[in-house]
Design an enzyme around this catalytic site. Sequence first.
Site, PDB file in Angstrom:
ATOM      1  N   GLY A 186     -56.243  -2.011 -13.171  1.00  0.00           N
ATOM      2  CA  GLY A 186     -57.595  -1.699 -12.697  1.00  0.00           C
ATOM      3  C   GLY A 186     -57.750  -2.117 -11.251  1.00  0.00           C
ATOM      4  N   HIS A 236     -63.910  -6.883 -16.091  1.00  0.00           N
ATOM      5  CA  HIS A 236     -63.283  -7.515 -14.916  1.00  0.00           C
ATOM      6  C   HIS A 236     -63.619  -6.720 -13.641  1.00  0.00           C
ATOM      7  CE1 HIS A 236     -59.575  -9.512 -12.980  1.00  0.00           C
ATOM      8  NE2 HIS A 236     -59.923  -8.577 -12.116  1.00  0.00           N
ATOM      9  N   GLU A 237     -63.483  -5.390 -13.723  1.00  0.00           N
ATOM     10  CA  GLU A 237     -63.703  -4.559 -12.524  1.00  0.00           C
ATOM     11  C   GLU A 237     -65.197  -4.470 -12.167  1.00  0.00           C
ATOM     12  OE1 GLU A 237     -61.146  -4.061 -10.888  1.00  0.00           O
ATOM     13  OE2 GLU A 237     -59.707  -4.390 -12.503  1.00  0.00           O
ATOM     14  N   CYS A 280     -55.152 -10.580 -11.327  1.00  0.00           N
ATOM     15  CA  CYS A 280     -55.978  -9.767 -10.443  1.00  0.00           C
ATOM     16  C   CYS A 280     -55.167  -9.460  -9.194  1.00  0.00           C
ATOM     17  CB  CYS A 280     -57.244 -10.537 -10.073  1.00  0.00           C
ATOM     18  SG  CYS A 280     -58.303  -9.624  -8.930  1.00  0.00           S
ATOM     19  N   LEU A 281     -55.206  -8.198  -8.742  1.00  0.00           N
ATOM     20  CA  LEU A 281     -54.372  -7.796  -7.604  1.00  0.00           C
ATOM     21  C   LEU A 281     -54.786  -8.494  -6.307  1.00  0.00           C
ATOM     22  CD1 LEU A 281     -53.897  -3.998  -8.410  1.00  0.00           C
ATOM     23  CD2 LEU A 281     -52.371  -5.914  -8.923  1.00  0.00           C
ATOM     24  N   HIS A 301     -66.158  -7.387 -10.201  1.00  0.00           N
ATOM     25  CA  HIS A 301     -65.801  -7.233  -8.773  1.00  0.00           C
ATOM     26  C   HIS A 301     -66.923  -6.524  -8.015  1.00  0.00           C
ATOM     27  CE1 HIS A 301     -61.753  -8.688  -8.203  1.00  0.00           C
ATOM     28  NE2 HIS A 301     -61.258  -7.955  -9.174  1.00  0.00           N
ATOM     29  N   GLN A 334     -61.961  -4.201  -3.494  1.00  0.00           N
ATOM     30  CA  GLN A 334     -60.612  -4.763  -3.351  1.00  0.00           C
ATOM     31  C   GLN A 334     -59.778  -3.998  -2.326  1.00  0.00           C
ATOM     32  OE1 GLN A 334     -59.802  -4.915  -7.837  1.00  0.00           O
ATOM     33  NE2 GLN A 334     -58.630  -6.644  -7.048  1.00  0.00           N
TER      34      GLN A 334
HETATM   35 ZN    ZN Z   1     -59.500  -8.196 -10.120  1.00  0.00          ZN
END
Ligand code: ZN
Length: 194
Positions: free
Chosen positions: A43, A134-135, A92-93, A138, A48
Amino acid sequence: MKIVRYPHPILSYKSKPVRRIDQGLRDIAAEMLELMYQAQGVGLAANQVGLPYQLLVMNPTGDPEQREEEYVFINPVIQKRGGGLTDFEEGCLSFPDLRLMIARPETVAFQAIGLDGRPASYSWKGLKARIIQHETDHLHGQCFYQRAKFSGELQARPVLESLAAEFDSDRRRGFVPGDAELAAEIAELEKKYC
Ligand code: ZN
């Protein structure tokens, strides 16, 4: 387009709803999906990649061959969470090398707009429900470590400190704009779609 890392200020920015969908936005979503696959994620939220839009992409398989599992959601709104809390190790990226046990509700009901401009409702559980939570966090300026238990916070601290040191050094060398310049960039980007 590239994935920004903690503590880039856009990660704590509350994204604005998208008001217009055009080919440019579809291209952004496609590029985000490619970046996500390259980084072996499941995701990715628009902030991000430095874009202040309520837009996220996901594929619970993380497999670019399984395009039928891809989702692009605009202006997602979680309406109901349920099913009890489940612990699961998340990454998380924007936080390389950090994995934390996070408790989240097992099920979610949410609404979102697709790239075709149509709103739709979804009821999900398990991994997909976790990714959307999670997204969506963000998009509201919240990162997963902020939901970790105290033990997780302790575990995260050294990684967060080293990421912060890297970020400061990038900024000093001019790889990341200063706060005022970033705010101007964000305002400019918002004019386009928000
Ligand atoms: Zn993340």
